[in-house]
Design an enzyme around this catalytic site. Sequence first.
Site, short mmCIF file in Angstrom:
data_model
loop_
_atom_site.label_atom_id
_atom_site.label_comp_id
_atom_site.label_asym_id
_atom_site.label_seq_id
_atom_site.Cartn_x
_atom_site.Cartn_y
_atom_site.Cartn_z
CG HIS A 63 -0.81 -5.08 5.54
ND1 HIS A 63 -0.22 -6.32 5.42
CD2 HIS A 63 -0.48 -4.39 4.41
CE1 HIS A 63 0.41 -6.39 4.26
NE2 HIS A 63 0.29 -5.23 3.63
CE LYS A 73 -3.27 -7.71 11.88
NZ LYS A 73 -2.28 -7.31 10.84
CE1 TYR A 133 -1.08 -11.56 10.69
CE2 TYR A 133 1.16 -12.36 10.88
CZ TYR A 133 0.16 -11.77 10.13
OH TYR A 133 0.41 -11.39 8.83
NE ARG A 170 -2.54 -5.00 0.15
CZ ARG A 170 -3.12 -5.24 1.34
NH1 ARG A 170 -4.44 -5.25 1.44
NH2 ARG A 170 -2.39 -5.50 2.39
CG ASP A 171 1.88 -3.83 1.02
OD1 ASP A 171 0.64 -3.69 1.09
OD2 ASP A 171 2.51 -4.67 1.69
#
Length: 201
Positions: A63, A73, A133, A170-171
């Site tokens: 992502h 991040k 995160y 989606r991935d």
Amino acid sequence: MQFRKLKVDGALEFTPKVFPDDRGLFLSPFQEPTFVEATGHKLFPIAQTNHSRSQRGVVRGVHFTLTRPGSAKYVYCARGKAIDIIVDIRVGSPTYGQWDSVLLDQDDFRAMYFPVGCGHAFISLEDDTVMSYMVSSSYVPEHELALAVLDPELGLPIPEDITDPIISDRDQVAPTMAEAREAGILPEYALCQEIERELYR
């Protein structure tokens, strides 16, 4: 807290000291003095914190956030165990196309810093693995993009005993890195550097 540079330009691993006792344990996954020593600046202004829980075999990623706005991040594993992966997808970066991974778990509580524009993936190695995160930009669905985590040209380290990785719909249809570059959706390294200067000034 100790830190170590990773293979991807600007990426870092942090290892805090863990203080166990008969009540449990205590640690600080993020410590500003060590972060400043490692990077030369304070952490980005935090726009959002994220929390995910995954069963064993879940693979999330790769992502990344459309640049602009881009996103940095700081990630650690609060429970369980995962292979956390950073992929340099910044066109023009000295480490473009390279990746590195760190075992994040509830024993050592290592953390990873992802510079703006890098791709993020992780593989959950235990049920109820919790990843936490801090991110520098808020979630906007149309800004969140993905690359194929099983792209053979990337060759990410999926363990052999995870024979049927659990990947979101989606991935599963995400483009390969080569396809994304051809489509012009990958971040430009120079722009990522510019955004980081804005974040940290």
